[in-house]
Design an enzyme around this catalytic site. Structure first.
Site, mmCIF file in Angstrom:
data_model
loop_
_atom_site.group_PDB
_atom_site.id
_atom_site.type_symbol
_atom_site.label_atom_id
_atom_site.label_comp_id
_atom_site.label_asym_id
_atom_site.label_seq_id
_atom_site.Cartn_x
_atom_site.Cartn_y
_atom_site.Cartn_z
ATOM 1 C CB SER A 164 -22.381 50.367 -1.001
ATOM 2 O OG SER A 164 -22.148 51.627 -0.395
ATOM 3 N N GLY A 165 -19.538 50.012 -2.273
ATOM 4 C CA GLY A 165 -18.140 50.406 -2.390
ATOM 5 C C GLY A 165 -17.800 50.800 -3.815
ATOM 6 C CD1 TRP B 75 -23.717 54.379 -6.990
ATOM 7 C CD2 TRP B 75 -22.817 55.507 -5.281
ATOM 8 N NE1 TRP B 75 -24.304 55.625 -6.954
ATOM 9 C CE2 TRP B 75 -23.775 56.338 -5.916
ATOM 10 C CE3 TRP B 75 -22.127 56.002 -4.172
ATOM 11 C CZ2 TRP B 75 -24.047 57.624 -5.477
ATOM 12 C CZ3 TRP B 75 -22.393 57.294 -3.740
ATOM 13 C CH2 TRP B 75 -23.338 58.080 -4.390
ATOM 14 C CG HIS B 76 -18.962 55.375 -1.965
ATOM 15 N ND1 HIS B 76 -19.915 54.437 -1.640
ATOM 16 C CD2 HIS B 76 -19.250 56.482 -1.218
ATOM 17 C CE1 HIS B 76 -20.734 54.949 -0.730
ATOM 18 N NE2 HIS B 76 -20.362 56.185 -0.465
ATOM 19 N N GLY B 77 -16.591 54.701 -5.992
ATOM 20 C CA GLY B 77 -15.434 54.990 -6.834
ATOM 21 C C GLY B 77 -14.979 53.782 -7.621
#
Length: 352
Positions: free
Chosen positions: A336-337, A339-341
């Site tokens: 998820s981390g 995915w954010h950047g």
């Protein structure tokens, strides 16, 4: 095209919405598809080709999966996943990986000369200096959810290419979500009774949709953008400010990111509601949560539920040994981390 642009507010939305209700019902899907292409191409026109590639791959993969059994069925799903994740990896993570490899080889005293993504020319097909295709992470996940649901036999394969393309490209949620599932949006697009998209003009529904859009604009333009003035100043010159200013800026930053993201989502939900489509709720007053776990059930719900359904549960969820359960949680938030950047700061944030 941004929701808070004059082009969207004064031209695109009124024109598309007006034509939507004026056109015969069996032409509305085509209007929405063309309008969504126009909306997306307002950023970088050539990036529509990337979207067309993933749409084509997943449309064919969905039909192939539905027609197959056994290992062949899984092979088509894997091909879809590789194609989608591959496109996302190249355009979003190439420079991140390349930069880390450059530093690694330099640390070992070795030369490493692989061009960065913005230096590519694709034999003159795409220009040097290109940026990340907008909304790539969102519509990649939305398209992937379709092939996975077809594989699980929870969703029939879509046989109409235009309808599937509209499911991926539906302009209200194309660039910033919510990340829709086929059981919701695709099924609404298919509610035809032989007459095409059949939503009639309903005054009460249209007013509710416009009010939700107005609330979204308020959160974005009045709350988020006003908070950003102070946040940008303090965060840009941290050495010049003391603890009180830094604390205030951090609190305002929390309001800024919520107002910005949830405001954009409200505009998307409202625009879709005006035309008779119900998109999934993406925020439920997350800052009123009583715990961290509750927060993640109320913030960016479409993403957190996507990771739950398509990564966390397939890994075993919490129905495994305790160490494995913790590992599953760690993997999900690490991904998820990322995915954010494409930056170590996001990876570390996810890990924390």
């Amino acid at each position: 095209m941004l929701f808070n642009s004059a082009e969207f507010c004064l031209l695109f939305f009124p024109l598309v919405t007006g034509l939507y209700f004026l056109l015969p019902k069996n032409w509305r899907w085509l209007l929405l598809l063309l309008a969504s292409c126009w909306f997306y191409m307002a950023f970088v026109p050539l990036f529509i080709l990337i979207l067309a590639f993933t749409i084509g791959v997943d449309f064919v993969a969905g039909i192939a999966i539905a027609r197959s059994e056994g290992p062949r069925r899984k092979a088509y799903l894997v091909a879809s996943i590789i194609a989608n994740v591959g496109v996302l990896a190249v355009f979003k993570y190439w420079d991140f990986l390349n930069g880390n490899l450059t530093a690694l080889f330099a640390g070992m005293g070795l030369e490493y000369h692989v061009p960065k993504l913005h230096e590519w020319t694709f034999f003159g097909f795409l220009p040097a200096g290109m940026v990340l295709p907008i909304g790539l992470s969102f519509h990649t996940f939305q398209s992937l959810s379709y092939t996975i649901e077809v594989y699980r036999k929870h969703q029939p394969a879509e046989r109409r290419f235009g309808t599937f393309a509209l499911y991926v490209m539906f302009y209200p949620q194309l660039v910033a979500g919510p990340i829709e599932r086929p059981a919701n949006l695709l099924n609404q697009l298919n509610a035809q009774d032989g007459q095409g998209i059949r939503s009639d003009f309903e005054y009460a529904r249209v007013v509710l949709g416009l009010k939700q859009m107005l609330w979204g604009f308020f959160k974005k333009l009045v709350i988020a953008d006003r908070c950003a003035v102070l946040v940008d100043e303090v965060y840009g010159h941290t050495a010049h400010y003391g603890a009180a200013s830094l604390t205030l800026a951090t609190a305002l930053f929390a309001l800024q990111i919520y107002g910005d993201f949830s405001g954009y989502t409200d505009i998307a939900l409202g625009a879709a509601r005006v035309m008779g489509f119900n998109l999934m709720v993406n925020f439920r007053t997350p800052y009123r949560s009583a715990s961290i776990s509750e927060f993640w059930g109320r913030w960016h719900i479409s993403l957190s539920s996507w990771f739950r359904d398509y990564l966390y549960i397939p890994l075993g969820g919490n129905r495994v040994a305790k160490w494995r359960w913790y590992t599953n949680l760690f993997i999900v938030f690490l991904v998820s981390g990322l995915w954010h950047g494409a930056n170590w700061t996001y990876v570390i944030w996810g890990a924390m």
